[in-house]
Write an enzyme that holds these catalytic residues in place. Structure first.
Site, short mmCIF file in Angstrom:
data_model
loop_
_atom_site.label_atom_id
_atom_site.label_comp_id
_atom_site.label_asym_id
_atom_site.label_seq_id
_atom_site.Cartn_x
_atom_site.Cartn_y
_atom_site.Cartn_z
N GLY A 51 -14.17 -63.75 117.32
CA GLY A 51 -13.56 -64.64 118.31
C GLY A 51 -12.11 -64.02 118.55
CG PHE A 73 -12.87 -66.27 103.12
CD1 PHE A 73 -13.18 -65.23 102.40
CD2 PHE A 73 -12.63 -67.56 102.96
CE1 PHE A 73 -13.46 -65.78 101.07
CE2 PHE A 73 -12.71 -67.90 101.60
CZ PHE A 73 -13.28 -67.19 100.64
CG LEU A 138 -6.50 -68.41 109.27
CD1 LEU A 138 -6.15 -69.06 108.10
CD2 LEU A 138 -7.53 -67.11 108.97
CE1 TYR A 234 -10.97 -78.37 119.51
CE2 TYR A 234 -8.49 -78.85 120.90
CZ TYR A 234 -9.58 -77.96 120.02
OH TYR A 234 -8.90 -77.01 119.35
CE LYS A 243 -6.05 -75.50 117.64
NZ LYS A 243 -5.83 -74.24 116.72
P1 NAD Z 1 -13.65 -67.91 114.78
O1 NAD Z 1 -14.36 -68.69 114.04
O2 NAD Z 1 -14.40 -67.08 115.80
O3 NAD Z 1 -12.58 -66.84 113.86
C1 NAD Z 1 -12.10 -67.45 112.93
C2 NAD Z 1 -11.60 -66.41 112.01
O4 NAD Z 1 -10.82 -67.09 110.72
C3 NAD Z 1 -12.50 -65.38 111.35
O5 NAD Z 1 -11.82 -64.20 111.37
C4 NAD Z 1 -12.59 -66.06 109.90
O6 NAD Z 1 -13.26 -64.91 108.80
C5 NAD Z 1 -11.27 -66.37 109.51
N1 NAD Z 1 -11.34 -67.29 108.64
C6 NAD Z 1 -11.72 -68.56 108.42
N2 NAD Z 1 -11.31 -69.13 107.14
C7 NAD Z 1 -10.62 -68.22 106.48
C8 NAD Z 1 -9.93 -68.24 105.39
N3 NAD Z 1 -9.99 -69.47 104.41
N4 NAD Z 1 -9.42 -67.14 105.06
C9 NAD Z 1 -9.40 -65.97 105.86
N5 NAD Z 1 -9.82 -65.86 107.12
C10 NAD Z 1 -10.61 -67.04 107.39
O7 NAD Z 1 -12.82 -68.79 115.71
P2 NAD Z 1 -11.67 -68.72 117.15
O8 NAD Z 1 -12.67 -69.80 117.99
O9 NAD Z 1 -11.57 -67.35 117.54
O10 NAD Z 1 -10.52 -69.55 116.66
C11 NAD Z 1 -9.53 -69.08 116.41
C12 NAD Z 1 -8.33 -69.84 116.96
O11 NAD Z 1 -8.34 -69.94 118.40
C13 NAD Z 1 -8.41 -71.12 116.30
O12 NAD Z 1 -7.20 -71.63 116.04
C14 NAD Z 1 -8.96 -72.05 117.58
O13 NAD Z 1 -8.48 -73.21 117.51
C15 NAD Z 1 -8.42 -71.34 118.56
N6 NAD Z 1 -8.84 -71.35 119.96
C16 NAD Z 1 -10.33 -71.53 120.29
C17 NAD Z 1 -10.96 -71.62 121.48
C18 NAD Z 1 -12.33 -71.52 121.54
O14 NAD Z 1 -12.96 -72.29 122.67
N7 NAD Z 1 -13.07 -70.90 120.69
C19 NAD Z 1 -9.94 -72.07 122.32
C20 NAD Z 1 -8.66 -72.13 122.31
C21 NAD Z 1 -7.96 -71.88 121.00
#
Ligand code: NAD
Length: 396
Positions: A51, A73, A138, A234, A243
């Site tokens: 992500g 992780f 994360l 959300y 958030k």
């Molecule tokens: P994702 O699930 O793709 O990535 C999560 C990451 O966190 C991975 O690298 C995973 O290995 C790591 N992780 C999870 N638990 C862990 C732990 N205990 N220890 C170490 N690493 C751990 O998620 P994403 O969608 O890229 O989200 C990342 C951030 O972006 C979040 O804060 C999310 O709220 C924010 N965000 C996401 C979106 C969306 O639409 N996806 C939009 C805006 C903001």
């Protein structure tokens, strides 16, 4: 083995190494095709394997020429189980970074724990001395509190009242109504503990205390706002409370970093298909409608385009970082554009199982979801025998 996608609920339990590598290389190619970023040189990414975090790591490395340490992780393969997508992504990233002469090391373990924080600090001391950017990305369902041992589970629920709206099952392409009961106070507290800013602050406290943040170091974490239609589940729901906490933490950390000339930011990013967002009810239907409109207007971005724009047009321009009235970086600006939202809102009441394919980009959603796990990519032979046991070089 021959690797095919297998599902359990929203989760795909297999991943394809060649497909994941292809995805990573596509992101690297994108960043390389853009102009170089005059940015950070030593970057720690917490949540670096999928992500937004993976895209941040790729942008830092291949856009700014940065050395990176990635914390995540993920699970390696074992027996007849494939590794997770994030494992294969990290293997591909490290391989490409090495080929490009960039330092890249990874730490696989629970970022919420004191042990992993200390291990990361040791690695920084040993290899670099100091870091100049810390990306906190994360997204986790659970957190064990490192001091009290309490186990927190985050939930995606409205607050105050039941929320009923449309949702889509992107496997069956069926649009249906869903009702979600409001969260209890305990569930709200838990969700804030997992997805709020406490752990981000613990990281920055530990890094500061160890003296491994360079003068002028920055840190950024990611947030989301989105349209009215998703607010109950959300932004005004449990995750939104988390958030709010994360955003408030950015102000605290900003003040804490002042003495070293550093800054802390929250960047509000666009809604995108990731492993985390696909688990949220209602949101995948919104994303499908949004993708259609943004693609038609030539405004569509994936994680890598978003992160390149964050670095190149917000964080590292050589000028003050532009922020909104709450101090947040906004790269959800195109998603939230009035004309984009007007079209999505006009389609929301109309969308049903019959017209889903026509008025939404459900195909694009599904494809991107499969691609998160390395499936459905051009140029990958999915019938070929594939070695599932792939090394992440720095984790040997
Ligand atoms: P994702 O699930 O793709 O990535 C999560 C990451 O966190 C991975 O690298 C995973 O290995 C790591 N992780 C999870 N638990 C862990 C732990 N205990 N220890 C170490 N690493 C751990 O998620 P994403 O969608 O890229 O989200 C990342 C951030 O972006 C979040 O804060 C999310 O709220 C924010 N965000 C996401 C979106 C969306 O639409 N996806 C939009 C805006 C903001």
């Amino acid at each position: 083995m021959i690797i095919k996608p297998k599902f359990r609920g929203f989760i795909c339990t297999t991943a394809h190494p060649a497909g994941c590598e292809r995805q990573v290389l596509k992101q690297i190619d994108y960043v390389r095709s853009q102009s170089a970023i005059n940015g950070p040189k030593k970057v720690l990414v917490i949540g670096a394997s999928t992500g937004y975090g993976l895209a941040s790591r790729i942008t830092a490395a291949f856009g700014a020429g940065a050395d990176t340490i990635g914390v995540f992780f993920e699970r390696p393969s074992s027996g007849n189980r494939t590794a997770t997508a994030g494992w294969y992504n990290s293997a591909a990233f490290e391989k490409a970074a090495q080929q490009a002469g960039l330092f890249a090391k990874s730490i696989n373990g629970d970022a919420f724990s004191n042990e992993i924080k200390q291990q990361t600090i040791e690695l920084i001391k040993q290899e670099w001395g100091q870091v100049d950017l810390v990306v906190y990305s994360l997204a986790a369902p659970k957190r064990v509190h490192p001091v009290t041992g309490e186990v927190f589970s985050s939930v995606l629920k409205p607050i105050g009242q039941t929320f009923t709206n449309k949702t889509v099952d992107f496997h069956t392409e069926e649009v249906s109504q869903i009702s979600i009961e409001p969260a209890t106070e305990e569930e709200i507290r838990h969700t804030i503990a997992v997805m709020g800013g406490e752990d981000w602050k613990m990281w920055i406290d530990a890094l500061l205390e160890a003296g491994v943040l360079a003068d002028g170091a920055r840190t950024v974490a990611y947030s989301y706002i989105g349209p009215e239609v998703t607010h109950p589940v959300y932004r005004a729901g449990t995750v939104g409370r988390a958030k709010d906490h994360l955003e408030a933490t950015a102000h605290e950390l900003d003040a804490q970093l002042k003495p070293i000339g550093g800054q802390a930011f929250v960047s509000v990013n666009k809604a995108l298909v990731t492993q985390s967002s696909s688990a949220i009810p209602v949101v995948p239907l919104y994303i499908s409608l949004l993708y259609k409109v943004m693609k038609e207007k030539g405004l569509h971005e994936g994680c890598i385009e978003q992160m390149y724009r964050l670095f190149n047009e917000r964080l590292y321009t050589g000028k003050d970082v532009p922020v909104d009235d709450k101090g947040r970086i906004r790269i959800d600006d195109w998603e939230m554009r009035e004309d984009v939202q007007a079209e999505v809102s006009a389609n929301w009441p109309k969308v049903d199982s019959d017209n889903l394919k026509e008025i939404s980009d459900i195909e694009g959603y599904r494809k991107e979801f499969f691609q998160l796990f390395g499936f459905d990519l051009d140029g990958v032979d999915y019938e070929a025998e594939t070695e599932a046991d792939v090394r992440v070089p720095s984790l040997d």
